[in-house]
Write an enzyme that holds these catalytic residues in place. Sequence first.
Site, PDB file in Angstrom:
ATOM      1  N   ARG A  93      -7.613  -1.895   0.637  1.00  0.00           N
ATOM      2  CA  ARG A  93      -6.326  -1.468   1.171  1.00  0.00           C
ATOM      3  C   ARG A  93      -6.468  -1.128   2.647  1.00  0.00           C
ATOM      4  O   ARG A  93      -7.480  -0.564   3.064  1.00  0.00           O
ATOM      5  CB  ARG A  93      -5.822  -0.231   0.428  1.00  0.00           C
ATOM      6  CG  ARG A  93      -5.550  -0.452  -1.056  1.00  0.00           C
ATOM      7  CD  ARG A  93      -5.375   0.869  -1.763  1.00  0.00           C
ATOM      8  NE  ARG A  93      -6.610   1.662  -1.714  1.00  0.00           N
ATOM      9  CZ  ARG A  93      -6.689   2.928  -2.107  1.00  0.00           C
ATOM     10  NH1 ARG A  93      -5.618   3.546  -2.573  1.00  0.00           N
ATOM     11  NH2 ARG A  93      -7.839   3.568  -2.040  1.00  0.00           N
ATOM     12  N   LEU A 144       4.379   4.660  -8.145  1.00  0.00           N
ATOM     13  CA  LEU A 144       5.621   5.113  -8.765  1.00  0.00           C
ATOM     14  C   LEU A 144       6.451   5.954  -7.800  1.00  0.00           C
ATOM     15  O   LEU A 144       7.251   6.774  -8.235  1.00  0.00           O
ATOM     16  CB  LEU A 144       5.338   5.919 -10.041  1.00  0.00           C
ATOM     17  CG  LEU A 144       4.992   5.132 -11.298  1.00  0.00           C
ATOM     18  CD1 LEU A 144       4.814   6.069 -12.485  1.00  0.00           C
ATOM     19  CD2 LEU A 144       6.063   4.082 -11.619  1.00  0.00           C
ATOM     20  N   LYS A 145       6.260   5.775  -6.505  1.00  0.00           N
ATOM     21  CA  LYS A 145       7.056   6.500  -5.520  1.00  0.00           C
ATOM     22  C   LYS A 145       8.055   5.533  -4.890  1.00  0.00           C
ATOM     23  O   LYS A 145       7.667   4.495  -4.341  1.00  0.00           O
ATOM     24  CB  LYS A 145       6.165   7.117  -4.439  1.00  0.00           C
ATOM     25  CG  LYS A 145       5.328   8.289  -4.949  1.00  0.00           C
ATOM     26  CD  LYS A 145       4.645   9.008  -3.812  1.00  0.00           C
ATOM     27  CE  LYS A 145       5.627   9.772  -2.949  1.00  0.00           C
ATOM     28  NZ  LYS A 145       6.278  10.887  -3.661  1.00  0.00           N
ATOM     29  N   LYS A 202       3.047   1.319   6.216  1.00  0.00           N
ATOM     30  CA  LYS A 202       2.616   2.505   5.500  1.00  0.00           C
ATOM     31  C   LYS A 202       1.835   3.386   6.459  1.00  0.00           C
ATOM     32  O   LYS A 202       1.332   2.933   7.497  1.00  0.00           O
ATOM     33  CB  LYS A 202       1.767   2.156   4.274  1.00  0.00           C
ATOM     34  CG  LYS A 202       0.359   1.681   4.575  1.00  0.00           C
ATOM     35  CD  LYS A 202      -0.451   1.577   3.288  1.00  0.00           C
ATOM     36  CE  LYS A 202      -1.891   1.185   3.568  1.00  0.00           C
ATOM     37  NZ  LYS A 202      -2.708   1.167   2.331  1.00  0.00           N
ATOM     38  N   CYS A 226      -0.282  -8.100   2.492  1.00  0.00           N
ATOM     39  CA  CYS A 226      -0.713  -8.650   1.200  1.00  0.00           C
ATOM     40  C   CYS A 226       0.424  -8.920   0.220  1.00  0.00           C
ATOM     41  O   CYS A 226       0.582 -10.045  -0.247  1.00  0.00           O
ATOM     42  CB  CYS A 226      -1.737  -7.709   0.556  1.00  0.00           C
ATOM     43  SG  CYS A 226      -3.316  -7.648   1.434  1.00  0.00           S
TER      44      CYS A 226
END
Length: 287
Positions: A8, A104-105, A174, A114
């Site tokens: 990531r 789950l946010k 992000k 990606c």
Amino acid sequence: MANPEFLREGTAVADFLNPDRIVVGADDEAAAQWVAGLYADLAAPSVVTDAASAELVKYAANCFLAMKLSYVNAIAELCERLGADIESVTEGMGYDRRIGRSFLKPGPGWGGSCLPKDTHALVQVAESVGFDFSLLSAAIQENIAQRDRIVAKIAGTVGTLAGARIGVLGLAFKAGTSDLRDSPALSVTAMLAAHGAEVTAYDPAVGGELPGMRVVDDPYQTAKGADALVVLTEWDEFRRLDWNYVAELMHGDSVVDTRNLLDPRSVLAAGLSWLGLGRPRARALAG
């Protein structure tokens, strides 16, 4: 030979040293086992398979995460319409070991280098073998629709976007990265500008000139004269803003938190209103 990575952005070194699994694929099993052995010191489970399966592991994993994010964004919208709270809903979901708590946010949509690339690639691969991957295609369309919903939420707080001053906190796809590739924040700001809004944006990792907005080097500059302030990237520093000062700088009183990042109580205490995703709108009490 296929040896897909699962790193990531922002945590690549930690991910490499602490992988969930090692995947190696080759038509020559001995060669695949030899490559898998290079990772022996990492003490991670290994999946040794054929090259096609190894490649599909990568696509299947990333596309599943994209679908999970699109799903939770849709559930957040449903929460708003039904009067439910997404935080309670996802907490209840997360205790289910079959589902887990990750991804789950809700947010303004998924992006980066990606997920957009891999979702479109897998849809095309499926089409090449005559399979209509409608489930994945729907997740992609839901992601586009989420950005439309965010713009509509912002418009709802200011009445009309034409001529409105919108302050934006966060541009990267992000926190922890300066990556603007397929950033939902850029999609939202572009749509705001296209509707005639005057956009001023700040991101701690992004500078320079960007089309359709003024990029500043201080988060408080985004609030100056703003009719609404919008959080689009989940940088932790935004939690620590002086909301009383923000309220003094703003022309309006609306804070749209598309990451459910802020403490609504801090925003309300400054006399501002707070609007998250999948949560009831909170307004400061008059007087």
